[in-house]
Design a protein around this motif. Structure first.
Motif, PDB file in Angstrom:
ATOM      1  N   UNK A  35     -59.831   4.557  36.581  1.00 11.39           N
ATOM      2  CA  UNK A  35     -58.876   5.417  37.277  1.00 11.39           C
ATOM      3  C   UNK A  35     -59.457   6.809  37.505  1.00 11.39           C
ATOM      4  N   UNK A  36     -60.187   7.329  36.525  1.00 11.41           N
ATOM      5  CA  UNK A  36     -60.853   8.630  36.702  1.00 11.41           C
ATOM      6  C   UNK A  36     -61.868   8.571  37.841  1.00 11.41           C
ATOM      7  N   UNK A  37     -62.651   7.513  37.880  1.00 11.94           N
ATOM      8  CA  UNK A  37     -63.635   7.365  38.963  1.00 11.94           C
ATOM      9  C   UNK A  37     -62.937   7.281  40.311  1.00 11.94           C
ATOM     10  N   UNK A  38     -61.881   6.478  40.385  1.00 11.27           N
ATOM     11  CA  UNK A  38     -61.163   6.277  41.645  1.00 11.27           C
ATOM     12  C   UNK A  38     -60.537   7.582  42.130  1.00 11.27           C
ATOM     13  N   UNK A  39     -59.986   8.373  41.201  1.00  7.34           N
ATOM     14  CA  UNK A  39     -59.411   9.672  41.582  1.00  7.34           C
ATOM     15  C   UNK A  39     -60.481  10.580  42.183  1.00  7.34           C
ATOM     16  N   UNK A  40     -61.646  10.610  41.556  1.00  8.92           N
ATOM     17  CA  UNK A  40     -62.729  11.449  42.064  1.00  8.92           C
ATOM     18  C   UNK A  40     -63.181  10.967  43.439  1.00  8.92           C
ATOM     19  N   UNK A  41     -63.312   9.661  43.616  1.00 10.01           N
ATOM     20  CA  UNK A  41     -63.697   9.104  44.919  1.00 10.01           C
ATOM     21  C   UNK A  41     -62.661   9.496  45.971  1.00 10.01           C
ATOM     22  N   UNK A  42     -61.379   9.407  45.627  1.00 14.73           N
ATOM     23  CA  UNK A  42     -60.319   9.785  46.566  1.00 14.73           C
ATOM     24  C   UNK A  42     -60.392  11.262  46.934  1.00 14.73           C
TER      25      UNK A  42
END
Length: 98
Positions: A35-42
């Motif tokens: 989820x942390x990775x996905x937030x950063x990608x977003x």
């Protein structure tokens, strides 16, 4: 694991057709970490999509109570009593074209 590897994993997860939680379980990746990775990608994607344009107000060409917004070859005239919803729609269309 560097940012590029994390980004690649987020892309892989999204393309998998699985829920993120199921994909993380299958890959033995902590869901909270994903989820942390996905937030950063977003956030990075949103930042990359933002574009700024030079907009000038042509005071000398305006009629009393009118605003002209110019950006490149586009000029949008807004008179008093305008519809804010219509202006927002017009700007969305122009943003998509420019």
């Amino acid at each position: 694991m560097d940012k590029q590897e994390q980004h690649a994993l987020v892309v892989e997860c999204r393309a998998s057709g699985m829920t993120a939680k199921a994909w993380c379980q299958a890959k033995d990746i902590e869901y909270s970490q994903y989820l942390n990775w996905a937030r950063r990608v977003n956030r990075e994607k949103q930042h990359a999509l933002q574009q700024w344009a030079n907009v000038t107000i042509e005071k000398e060409k305006c009629i009393q109570g009118e605003i002209r917004l110019s950006c490149g070859k586009w000029t949008i005239c807004v008179e008093s009593g305008f519809s804010p919803a219509l202006l927002a729609d017009v700007l969305r269309v122009v943003d998509g074209v420019c």
